[in-house]
Design an enzyme around this catalytic site. Structure first.
Site, mmCIF file in Angstrom:
data_model
loop_
_atom_site.group_PDB
_atom_site.id
_atom_site.type_symbol
_atom_site.label_atom_id
_atom_site.label_comp_id
_atom_site.label_asym_id
_atom_site.label_seq_id
_atom_site.Cartn_x
_atom_site.Cartn_y
_atom_site.Cartn_z
ATOM 1 C CB VAL A 17 -0.963 0.007 1.212
ATOM 2 C CG1 VAL A 17 -1.866 1.228 1.181
ATOM 3 C CG2 VAL A 17 -1.792 -1.262 1.237
ATOM 4 C CG ASP A 195 -8.723 -8.382 6.763
ATOM 5 O OD1 ASP A 195 -7.948 -7.489 7.152
ATOM 6 O OD2 ASP A 195 -9.441 -8.262 5.752
ATOM 7 C CE LYS A 199 -10.429 -5.388 5.177
ATOM 8 N NZ LYS A 199 -10.171 -6.365 4.103
ATOM 9 N N GLY A 297 -5.359 -4.963 -2.758
ATOM 10 C CA GLY A 297 -4.377 -4.673 -3.809
ATOM 11 C C GLY A 297 -3.808 -3.273 -3.667
HETATM 12 N N1 HSE Z 1 -6.054 -8.920 3.173
HETATM 13 C C1 HSE Z 1 -7.039 -7.938 2.899
HETATM 14 C C2 HSE Z 1 -8.104 -8.560 2.007
HETATM 15 C C3 HSE Z 1 -6.420 -6.755 2.237
HETATM 16 O O1 HSE Z 1 -7.826 -9.584 1.401
HETATM 17 O O2 HSE Z 1 -9.210 -8.030 1.916
HETATM 18 C C4 HSE Z 1 -7.331 -5.567 2.093
HETATM 19 O O3 HSE Z 1 -7.753 -5.091 3.330
#
Ligand code: HSE
Length: 418
Positions: A17, A195, A199, A297
């Site tokens: 990033v 993850d 989020k 990405g």
């Molecule tokens: N590892 C995360 C995904 C990256 O695959 O969504 C983006 O937040």
């Protein structure tokens, strides 16, 4: 004419990033935003930027009065929290992509913003290129948000697409996700749902004013999904996706979780393939809206960081309207879900804990059932993710407490039990 302020950026991290942002900023000179210094952990690595830009001393950025914006896109969530706290206290605006850090430190981050009055923006931390946070903050600034259903992790969606459509093995699909820069450096975070729930914690805050630790949200990943599940799904014309869902219940609480789910072929989320993410919002009067874009990405994530940086030119801040201006919502633990469960042996399944079971099949190797469970059964127990057992929610999985008696009666009637 409004003149925007000059933004002098201190950047932490030059991975997928960070480097993406560096390139993107070089292509947008009109922004009046310049990277002054980049703090990195490993000075020995070859970087595609002038050597004088880099330092390994975080204080070169955090205590430089000429730097007014800290952009933090590092992997280590403890270090990220320290950087963000110091930057805000030192009067700098912050842009962060560290979803794990934000989710785990949400109360402190909210408090720091109140105390310092500084902007803390994190659009890239959820659904990368899709501007979902600012939309939830600004556009859905009311109490009419009935539900959100989303695919928020690009890697798992990529893996599921490649396994089921291209017949790749799990290991090969994961390796590809890693090579393309989608996966976390510890891919367990993607695969096992961490993850996605991080989020979801962030989005629940902006959508409903919920402040909850990710540990308190029901979740799992795609680690238990079997090929036999895909066969059942395709017989029923469903896809299997890792879906984050939230629904406002009649009592005003919010049912929320991140779990694998069967998605009907005509639902918008079924259209979301590979590393794309998608968000379906249902609100009063508007009915359904669908947001779609790349969820992982280098450039897609950098594009959201760039948009946050641009917003700092006019001192944009989240107002956390649902938390501070409306009555914030709370998570519900009192609802039911209709689930599909596949398993190797009945002995692993606590049949008596189901409200009712409306379908079951026993193959030689693999068996499955479709039934209804109270959410607490999933919160309080782990049988549904052990011993090779795979749990997938049905397409409209949430059953409200108030509706359960009638539905149970109807289901038993249909089965000829009463
Ligand atoms: N590892 C995360 C995904 C990256 O695959 O969504 C983006 O937040």
């Amino acid at each position: 004419m409004v003149t925007h302020k000059q933004l002098n950026i201190g950047l932490f991290g030059f991975g997928v990033v960070g480097e993406g942002l560096y390139k993107v900023l070089q292509q947008t000179p009109s922004l009046k935003a310049q990277i002054k210094k980049v703090c990195i952990k490993h000075p020995g690595k070859k970087r595609n930027a002038p050597a004088e830009l880099f330092t390994t001393d975080k204080n070169d950025l955090l205590f430089d009065d000429n730097i007014n914006v800290i952009v933090e896109v590092i992997d280590d969530s403890n270090a990220a929290f320290e950087i963000v706290s110091t930057a805000l206290k030192n009067g700098k605006s912050v842009v962060s992509a560290s979803k794990k850090m934000i989710a785990e430190h949400l109360p402190e981050i909210l408090q720091l913003q109140l105390e310092t009055g500084q902007s803390f923006l994190c659009e890239s931390a959820a659904c990368a290129s899709i501007p979902v946070i600012r939309n939830l903050e600004e556009y859905y600034d009311n109490d009419l948000l009935h539900s959100i259903k989303a695919i928020v992790n690009g890697s798992t969606n990529f893996i599921l697409t490649r396994i089921f459509e291209d017949k790749l093995s799990f290991a090969d699909a994961l390796l590809l996700a890693q090579q393309l820069g989608f996966a976390e450096s510890n891919p367990k975070l993607d695969v096992e749902g961490y993850d996605a729930v991080n989020k979801w914690t962030i989005l629940l805050n902006h959508a409903y004013g919920i402040v909850e630790h990710p540990d308190n949200i029901l979740f799992t990943g795609i680690q238990n999904i079997q090929l036999s599940d895909a066969t059942v799904a395709s017989e029923k014309h469903y896809d299997i996706k890792l879906v984050a869902q939230a629904k406002k219940l009649k009592d005003g609480t919010v049912a929320a979780f991140v779990l694998p789910q069967f998605v009907k072929a005509d639902e918008p989320l079924s259209f979301v393939k590979n590393e794309y993410n998608g968000v379906v919002i249902e609100s009063g009067f508007a009915d359904k809206q669908f947001f779609y874009g790349k969820g992982a990405g280098s450039f897609p994530t950098a594009s959201a960081v760039l948009s946050d940086i641009a917003a700092l030119r006019y001192d944009y801040k989240y107002e956390y309207k649902k938390l501070y201006h409306h009555k914030p919502h709370h998570l519900s633990a009192d609802f039911y879900v209709k689930v599909y469960v596949s398993f190797d042996d009945w002995k692993f399944i606590p049949r008596d804990n189901f409200e009712w079971i409306e379908e079951w099949h026993a193959g030689e190797d693999r068996k499955y059932l479709i039934g209804v469970l109270h959410a607490k059964e999933l919160f309080n127990n782990t049988w549904w993710k052990e011993n090779n057992t795979s749990l997938i929610l049905t397409p409209e999985p949430i059953i409200e407490n108030l509706d359960i008696i009638n539905l149970k009666k109807r289901s038993l009637e249909l089965a000829g039990v009463i």
